[in-house]
Write a protein that holds these residues in place. Structure first.
Motif, PDB file in Angstrom:
ATOM      1  N   GLY A 227      -4.803   6.319   4.818  1.00 17.23           N
ATOM      2  CA  GLY A 227      -5.301   5.082   5.396  1.00 17.23           C
ATOM      3  C   GLY A 227      -4.984   3.931   4.453  1.00 17.23           C
ATOM      4  N   LEU A 228      -4.386   2.887   4.977  1.00 14.90           N
ATOM      5  CA  LEU A 228      -3.996   1.722   4.184  1.00 14.90           C
ATOM      6  C   LEU A 228      -4.637   0.489   4.815  1.00 14.90           C
ATOM      7  CD1 LEU A 228      -0.167   2.557   4.139  1.00 14.90           C
ATOM      8  CD2 LEU A 228      -1.855   3.200   2.414  1.00 14.90           C
ATOM      9  N   THR A 229      -5.224  -0.374   4.010  1.00 11.80           N
ATOM     10  CA  THR A 229      -5.877  -1.573   4.514  1.00 11.80           C
ATOM     11  C   THR A 229      -5.201  -2.812   3.925  1.00 11.80           C
ATOM     12  OG1 THR A 229      -7.958  -0.377   4.625  1.00 11.80           O
ATOM     13  CG2 THR A 229      -8.094  -2.753   4.743  1.00 11.80           C
ATOM     14  N   PHE A 230      -5.043  -3.829   4.758  1.00 10.80           N
ATOM     15  CA  PHE A 230      -4.369  -5.059   4.351  1.00 10.80           C
ATOM     16  C   PHE A 230      -5.107  -6.266   4.915  1.00 10.80           C
ATOM     17  CE2 PHE A 230      -1.269  -1.702   4.821  1.00 10.80           C
ATOM     18  CZ  PHE A 230      -0.595  -1.747   3.613  1.00 10.80           C
ATOM     19  N   ARG A 231      -4.993  -7.400   4.216  1.00  9.49           N
ATOM     20  CA  ARG A 231      -5.454  -8.663   4.798  1.00  9.49           C
ATOM     21  C   ARG A 231      -4.515  -8.988   5.947  1.00  9.49           C
ATOM     22  NH1 ARG A 231      -7.122 -13.349   0.872  1.00  9.49           N
ATOM     23  NH2 ARG A 231      -6.540 -14.316   2.817  1.00  9.49           N
ATOM     24  N   ALA A 232      -5.050  -9.549   6.999  1.00  9.07           N
ATOM     25  CA  ALA A 232      -4.240  -9.896   8.172  1.00  9.07           C
ATOM     26  C   ALA A 232      -3.536 -11.223   7.916  1.00  9.07           C
ATOM     27  CB  ALA A 232      -5.113  -9.967   9.416  1.00  9.07           C
ATOM     28  N   ASP A 233      -2.496 -11.190   7.102  1.00 14.70           N
ATOM     29  CA  ASP A 233      -1.724 -12.394   6.792  1.00 14.70           C
ATOM     30  C   ASP A 233      -0.258 -12.170   7.144  1.00 14.70           C
ATOM     31  OD1 ASP A 233      -0.485 -11.017   4.639  1.00 14.70           O
ATOM     32  OD2 ASP A 233      -1.985 -11.717   3.227  1.00 14.70           O
ATOM     33  N   PRO A 234       0.567 -13.202   7.082  1.00 16.74           N
ATOM     34  CA  PRO A 234       1.965 -13.069   7.479  1.00 16.74           C
ATOM     35  C   PRO A 234       2.762 -12.045   6.656  1.00 16.74           C
ATOM     36  CG  PRO A 234       1.366 -15.384   7.300  1.00 16.74           C
ATOM     37  CD  PRO A 234       0.212 -14.594   6.760  1.00 16.74           C
ATOM     38  N   TRP A 235       2.283 -11.682   5.467  1.00 16.81           N
ATOM     39  CA  TRP A 235       3.007 -10.757   4.610  1.00 16.81           C
ATOM     40  C   TRP A 235       2.569  -9.316   4.802  1.00 16.81           C
ATOM     41  CZ3 TRP A 235       0.757 -15.317   3.112  1.00 16.81           C
ATOM     42  CH2 TRP A 235       1.647 -16.359   2.876  1.00 16.81           C
ATOM     43  N   ALA A 236       1.547  -9.100   5.619  1.00 13.84           N
ATOM     44  CA  ALA A 236       0.998  -7.750   5.792  1.00 13.84           C
ATOM     45  C   ALA A 236       2.033  -6.771   6.331  1.00 13.84           C
ATOM     46  CB  ALA A 236      -0.223  -7.784   6.704  1.00 13.84           C
TER      47      ALA A 236
END
Length: 155
Positions: A31-40
């Motif tokens: 499981g990988l979590t990321f901020r929902a930004d243009p670079w995600a």
């Protein structure tokens, strides 16, 4: 992959606040979590590929996996939440990649995303559904060795 109410799984959630959750058993998962930004999308594509590479799939089409994860994440980011998550699992030389938007009630049209995913060479199937925890967009990729046959069609 199954979705079950939290109270059936033994969590401390009260019955009136049951939350669906995804369960994946008897296989490698991440499981990988990321901020929902243009670079995600770029970050997720690279990390997902590195993760699956570590599972030892010698015949994995890494560019296809990276492209699929990027497109899945772009769709999840477009839902407008603060974070997205990518879930990976393997079974029988296939890789499941799921992106979750974590935005309740989001249901944008997934037609273009699914068409783009289906066009990738190793994508076996793909889909999208919406639950209380957000929209899930997924792709199943074939990571099996190529079949060797006598004729040009593998027969």
């Amino acid at each position: 992959m199954t979705t079950t109410p939290a109270e059936a799984g033994g969590s401390n959630a009260s019955p009136d606040r049951a939350r669906p959750r995804m369960e994946i058993r008897n296989r490698q998962t991440a499981g990988l979590t990321f901020r929902a930004d243009p670079w995600a999308a770029g970050k997720a594509g690279g990390r997902a590929t590195a993760t699956v590479r570590s599972w030892g799939y010698a015949h994995l089409d890494e560019p296809d996996l990276e492209a699929a994860v990027r497109r899945l994440v772009e769709a999840a980011v477009a839902d407008g939440g603060k974070r997205i998550s990518v879930h990976l699992a393997d079974q029988d030389h296939r890789i499941l990649a799921v992106a979750l938007s974590h935005v309740a009630g989001s249901a944008p049209d997934a037609g273009a995303v699914l068409t783009e995913l289906a066009a990738l060479r190793t994508v076996v199937s793909c889909g999208s559904d919406v639950g209380p925890d957000g929209r899930r967009v997924w792709a199943l990729l074939d990571a099996a060795p190529p079949r060797r046959g006598k004729g040009p069609d593998g027969a």
